[in-house]
Design a protein around this motif. Structure first.
Motif, PDB file in Angstrom:
ATOM      1  N   MET A   1       9.873 -17.812 -46.511  1.00  0.00           N
ATOM      2  CA  MET A   1       9.881 -16.592 -45.686  1.00  0.00           C
ATOM      3  C   MET A   1       9.111 -15.482 -46.426  1.00  0.00           C
ATOM      4  O   MET A   1       9.315 -15.267 -47.612  1.00  0.00           O
ATOM      5  CB  MET A   1      11.337 -16.149 -45.477  1.00  0.00           C
ATOM      6  CG  MET A   1      11.535 -15.209 -44.326  1.00  0.00           C
ATOM      7  SD  MET A   1      13.164 -14.406 -44.345  1.00  0.00           S
ATOM      8  CE  MET A   1      14.256 -15.749 -43.951  1.00  0.00           C
ATOM      9  N   LEU A   2       8.236 -14.789 -45.692  1.00  0.00           N
ATOM     10  CA  LEU A   2       7.492 -13.695 -46.300  1.00  0.00           C
ATOM     11  C   LEU A   2       8.201 -12.367 -46.063  1.00  0.00           C
ATOM     12  O   LEU A   2       8.939 -12.221 -45.098  1.00  0.00           O
ATOM     13  CB  LEU A   2       6.094 -13.613 -45.682  1.00  0.00           C
ATOM     14  CG  LEU A   2       5.112 -14.703 -46.097  1.00  0.00           C
ATOM     15  CD1 LEU A   2       3.828 -14.562 -45.288  1.00  0.00           C
ATOM     16  CD2 LEU A   2       4.823 -14.624 -47.585  1.00  0.00           C
ATOM     17  N   LEU A   3       7.962 -11.420 -46.958  1.00  0.00           N
ATOM     18  CA  LEU A   3       8.567 -10.091 -46.783  1.00  0.00           C
ATOM     19  C   LEU A   3       7.838  -9.375 -45.645  1.00  0.00           C
ATOM     20  O   LEU A   3       6.676  -9.012 -45.778  1.00  0.00           O
ATOM     21  CB  LEU A   3       8.450  -9.301 -48.090  1.00  0.00           C
ATOM     22  CG  LEU A   3       9.492  -8.188 -48.281  1.00  0.00           C
ATOM     23  CD1 LEU A   3       9.554  -7.788 -49.740  1.00  0.00           C
ATOM     24  CD2 LEU A   3       9.247  -7.008 -47.408  1.00  0.00           C
ATOM     25  N   ASP A   4       8.528  -9.230 -44.533  1.00  0.00           N
ATOM     26  CA  ASP A   4       7.903  -8.630 -43.355  1.00  0.00           C
ATOM     27  C   ASP A   4       8.879  -7.653 -42.706  1.00  0.00           C
ATOM     28  O   ASP A   4       9.936  -8.057 -42.239  1.00  0.00           O
ATOM     29  CB  ASP A   4       7.528  -9.737 -42.366  1.00  0.00           C
ATOM     30  CG  ASP A   4       6.891  -9.182 -41.104  1.00  0.00           C
ATOM     31  OD1 ASP A   4       6.534  -7.981 -41.079  1.00  0.00           O
ATOM     32  OD2 ASP A   4       6.749  -9.953 -40.126  1.00  0.00           O
ATOM     33  N   LEU A   5       8.523  -6.386 -42.700  1.00  0.00           N
ATOM     34  CA  LEU A   5       9.402  -5.370 -42.108  1.00  0.00           C
ATOM     35  C   LEU A   5       8.801  -4.809 -40.821  1.00  0.00           C
ATOM     36  O   LEU A   5       9.181  -3.731 -40.366  1.00  0.00           O
ATOM     37  CB  LEU A   5       9.661  -4.235 -43.113  1.00  0.00           C
ATOM     38  CG  LEU A   5      10.353  -4.638 -44.428  1.00  0.00           C
ATOM     39  CD1 LEU A   5      10.488  -3.434 -45.357  1.00  0.00           C
ATOM     40  CD2 LEU A   5      11.735  -5.236 -44.148  1.00  0.00           C
ATOM     41  N   SER A   6       7.854  -5.548 -40.237  1.00  0.00           N
ATOM     42  CA  SER A   6       7.221  -4.980 -39.044  1.00  0.00           C
ATOM     43  C   SER A   6       8.235  -4.852 -37.912  1.00  0.00           C
ATOM     44  O   SER A   6       9.098  -5.708 -37.735  1.00  0.00           O
ATOM     45  CB  SER A   6       5.989  -5.787 -38.624  1.00  0.00           C
ATOM     46  OG  SER A   6       6.296  -7.130 -38.600  1.00  0.00           O
ATOM     47  N   GLY A   7       8.138  -3.744 -37.207  1.00  0.00           N
ATOM     48  CA  GLY A   7       9.080  -3.446 -36.123  1.00  0.00           C
ATOM     49  C   GLY A   7      10.330  -2.737 -36.593  1.00  0.00           C
ATOM     50  O   GLY A   7      11.113  -2.249 -35.787  1.00  0.00           O
TER      51      GLY A   7
ATOM     52  N   SER B   1      21.190  -1.031 -36.490  1.00  0.00           N
ATOM     53  CA  SER B   1      20.951  -2.293 -35.795  1.00  0.00           C
ATOM     54  C   SER B   1      21.707  -3.392 -36.528  1.00  0.00           C
ATOM     55  O   SER B   1      22.062  -3.225 -37.700  1.00  0.00           O
ATOM     56  CB  SER B   1      19.454  -2.601 -35.808  1.00  0.00           C
ATOM     57  OG  SER B   1      19.028  -2.748 -37.143  1.00  0.00           O
ATOM     58  N   PRO B   2      21.949  -4.521 -35.869  1.00  0.00           N
ATOM     59  CA  PRO B   2      22.530  -5.641 -36.606  1.00  0.00           C
ATOM     60  C   PRO B   2      21.537  -6.025 -37.709  1.00  0.00           C
ATOM     61  O   PRO B   2      20.332  -6.042 -37.454  1.00  0.00           O
ATOM     62  CB  PRO B   2      22.631  -6.757 -35.554  1.00  0.00           C
ATOM     63  CG  PRO B   2      22.399  -6.114 -34.243  1.00  0.00           C
ATOM     64  CD  PRO B   2      21.677  -4.842 -34.462  1.00  0.00           C
ATOM     65  N   GLU B   3      22.021  -6.282 -38.907  1.00  0.00           N
ATOM     66  CA  GLU B   3      21.177  -6.627 -40.065  1.00  0.00           C
ATOM     67  C   GLU B   3      20.494  -5.403 -40.671  1.00  0.00           C
ATOM     68  O   GLU B   3      19.493  -5.526 -41.377  1.00  0.00           O
ATOM     69  CB  GLU B   3      20.139  -7.695 -39.717  1.00  0.00           C
ATOM     70  CG  GLU B   3      20.779  -8.962 -39.213  1.00  0.00           C
ATOM     71  CD  GLU B   3      19.780 -10.052 -38.876  1.00  0.00           C
ATOM     72  OE1 GLU B   3      18.567  -9.827 -39.014  1.00  0.00           O
ATOM     73  OE2 GLU B   3      20.254 -11.124 -38.507  1.00  0.00           O
TER      74      GLU B   3
ATOM     75  N   VAL C   1      10.361  -0.032 -58.143  1.00  0.00           N
ATOM     76  CA  VAL C   1      11.607   0.299 -57.433  1.00  0.00           C
ATOM     77  C   VAL C   1      11.371   0.137 -55.926  1.00  0.00           C
ATOM     78  O   VAL C   1      12.216  -0.423 -55.206  1.00  0.00           O
ATOM     79  CB  VAL C   1      12.074   1.735 -57.770  1.00  0.00           C
ATOM     80  CG1 VAL C   1      13.335   2.077 -56.989  1.00  0.00           C
ATOM     81  CG2 VAL C   1      12.334   1.882 -59.266  1.00  0.00           C
ATOM     82  N   GLY C   2      10.203   0.569 -55.465  1.00  0.00           N
ATOM     83  CA  GLY C   2       9.854   0.434 -54.046  1.00  0.00           C
ATOM     84  C   GLY C   2       9.829  -1.016 -53.604  1.00  0.00           C
ATOM     85  O   GLY C   2      10.297  -1.359 -52.513  1.00  0.00           O
ATOM     86  N   ASN C   3       9.293  -1.895 -54.449  1.00  0.00           N
ATOM     87  CA  ASN C   3       9.259  -3.333 -54.111  1.00  0.00           C
ATOM     88  C   ASN C   3      10.665  -3.878 -53.946  1.00  0.00           C
ATOM     89  O   ASN C   3      10.945  -4.663 -53.032  1.00  0.00           O
ATOM     90  CB  ASN C   3       8.553  -4.124 -55.215  1.00  0.00           C
ATOM     91  CG  ASN C   3       7.048  -3.934 -55.173  1.00  0.00           C
ATOM     92  OD1 ASN C   3       6.489  -3.619 -54.124  1.00  0.00           O
ATOM     93  ND2 ASN C   3       6.397  -4.119 -56.311  1.00  0.00           N
ATOM     94  N   THR C   4      11.569  -3.459 -54.840  1.00  0.00           N
ATOM     95  CA  THR C   4      12.954  -3.942 -54.763  1.00  0.00           C
ATOM     96  C   THR C   4      13.630  -3.405 -53.506  1.00  0.00           C
ATOM     97  O   THR C   4      14.389  -4.125 -52.845  1.00  0.00           O
ATOM     98  CB  THR C   4      13.734  -3.529 -56.025  1.00  0.00           C
ATOM     99  OG1 THR C   4      13.017  -4.008 -57.151  1.00  0.00           O
ATOM    100  CG2 THR C   4      15.136  -4.113 -56.022  1.00  0.00           C
TER     101      THR C   4
ATOM    102  N   PRO D   1      15.093  -9.383 -44.515  1.00  0.00           N
ATOM    103  CA  PRO D   1      15.990 -10.534 -44.325  1.00  0.00           C
ATOM    104  C   PRO D   1      16.040 -11.437 -45.565  1.00  0.00           C
ATOM    105  O   PRO D   1      16.948 -12.248 -45.688  1.00  0.00           O
ATOM    106  CB  PRO D   1      15.365 -11.288 -43.143  1.00  0.00           C
ATOM    107  CG  PRO D   1      14.504 -10.289 -42.455  1.00  0.00           C
ATOM    108  CD  PRO D   1      14.023  -9.341 -43.502  1.00  0.00           C
ATOM    109  N   LEU D   2      15.090 -11.279 -46.490  1.00  0.00           N
ATOM    110  CA  LEU D   2      15.134 -12.073 -47.734  1.00  0.00           C
ATOM    111  C   LEU D   2      16.408 -11.768 -48.519  1.00  0.00           C
ATOM    112  O   LEU D   2      16.852 -12.581 -49.328  1.00  0.00           O
ATOM    113  CB  LEU D   2      13.918 -11.757 -48.619  1.00  0.00           C
ATOM    114  CG  LEU D   2      12.566 -12.179 -48.078  1.00  0.00           C
ATOM    115  CD1 LEU D   2      11.457 -11.669 -48.989  1.00  0.00           C
ATOM    116  CD2 LEU D   2      12.491 -13.697 -47.975  1.00  0.00           C
TER     117      LEU D   2
END
Ligand code: NDP
Length: 259
Positions: free
Chosen positions: A1-7, A139-141, A228-231, A238-239
């Protein structure tokens, strides 16, 4: 799974300038695809607003609002706007703190009652207030992140009353994680190593602290706002779906050292 926060919609508090940890977090959330809402601490002449607006413009924040956490009406207005414009919140970043400069040097026992109250009100209680206001919108999650420091659990010279504020903040993380968990909202803190910022420059001997970490931390350096931003981006994603109620150390490993 890739780190994706789109949306995802992310509210980021605590950007003062390009050294702010919140700025490092906002940039990484944006890179991962999140839409940002930014709050700034307003001042009478509007200088902070102009500075933060110019800095954050390249990230195209969908919301840009004043919020002094000592002003309950202003806090409520932020969440009303958030509700009408976004309808929900996926990521909440609490990245602010304050203590009187006089209380961040010398003997801890000299802390005044006023200094104690304002440090805990601004740096700690604000986190609970933000979570309460955001609760119906999560939101959920959803993921909630705050910033803490090792001075919460160890006696660090000059950190003084802020150590108590951070200890209470870390306890708040656990109580809020327990409260919001059934809603599938995760609450965590990042314990960052010392970084030169406006807030940290108020702590007596901050440069000595940084040099000490550079000499003693397993990685022989302190950390950057970007790390810190990466963390934060990881924790928001979802990771990190199984992580809640934790304090994660982003400090080059310093917290494990003994002698
Ligand atoms: P900054 O000075 O860049 O950020 C602190 C922010 O808190 C500023 O944006 C400041 O606004 C804001 N703030 C202060 N009072 C209020 C208020 N009443 N209402 C709203 N906002 C307010 O410093 P950092 O990036 O270092 O601090 C961010 C967080 O990281 C803090 O919680 C800090 O304790 C924590 N942290 C910092 C470390 C470090 O070494 N720098 C290490 C570990 C944790 P303004 O500047 O406009 O007054």
């Amino acid at each position: 799974m890739l780190l994706d926060l789109s949306g995802k919609k992310a509210l980021v508090t605590g950007i003062a300038n390009n050294r702010s940890i919140a700025w490092g977090i906002a940039q990484q959330l944006h890179l991962a695809g999140a839409e940002l809402g930014i709050t700034y601490l307003p001042d009478e002449k509007g200088r902070f607003e102009a500075k933060v607006r110019e800095l954050t413009a390249p990230l195209n924040p969908g919301l840009f609002l004043p919020m002094d956490v000592q002003n309950p009406d202003q806090m409520q207005a932020v969440f009303q706007r958030l509700e009408s414009q976004w309808g929900q919140l996926d990521i909440l970043v609490h990245c602010l703190a304050f203590a009187n400069k006089a209380d961040l040097v010398g003997d801890f026992s000299d802390t005044t009652a006023q200094g104690f109250r304002s440090a805990l009100e601004i740096s700690t209680y604000s986190f609970t207030s933000l979570c309460r206001l955001a609760k119906p919108l999560f939101s959920p999650e959803a993921s909630v992140i705050t910033l803490t420091y090792l001075g919460a659990e160890r006696a660090v010279p000059n950190y003084n009353v802020m150590g108590l504020a951070k200890a209470a903040l870390e306890a708040s993380v656990r109580y809020l994680a327990a409260e919001l968990g059934p809603q599938q909202v995760r609450v965590n803190a990042i314990s960052a190593g010392p970084i030169r910022t406006l807030a940290s420059s108020a702590v007596g001997g901050i440069l000595d602290m940084i040099h000490h970490v550079e000499a003693k931390a397993p990685l022989r350096r302190t950390v950057t706002q970007q790390e810190v931003g990466n963390t934060a981006a990881f924790l928001a994603s979802p990771l990190a779906s199984g992580i809640s109620g934790q304090v994660l150390y982003v400090d080059g490993g310093y917290c494990i050292t003994g002698l």
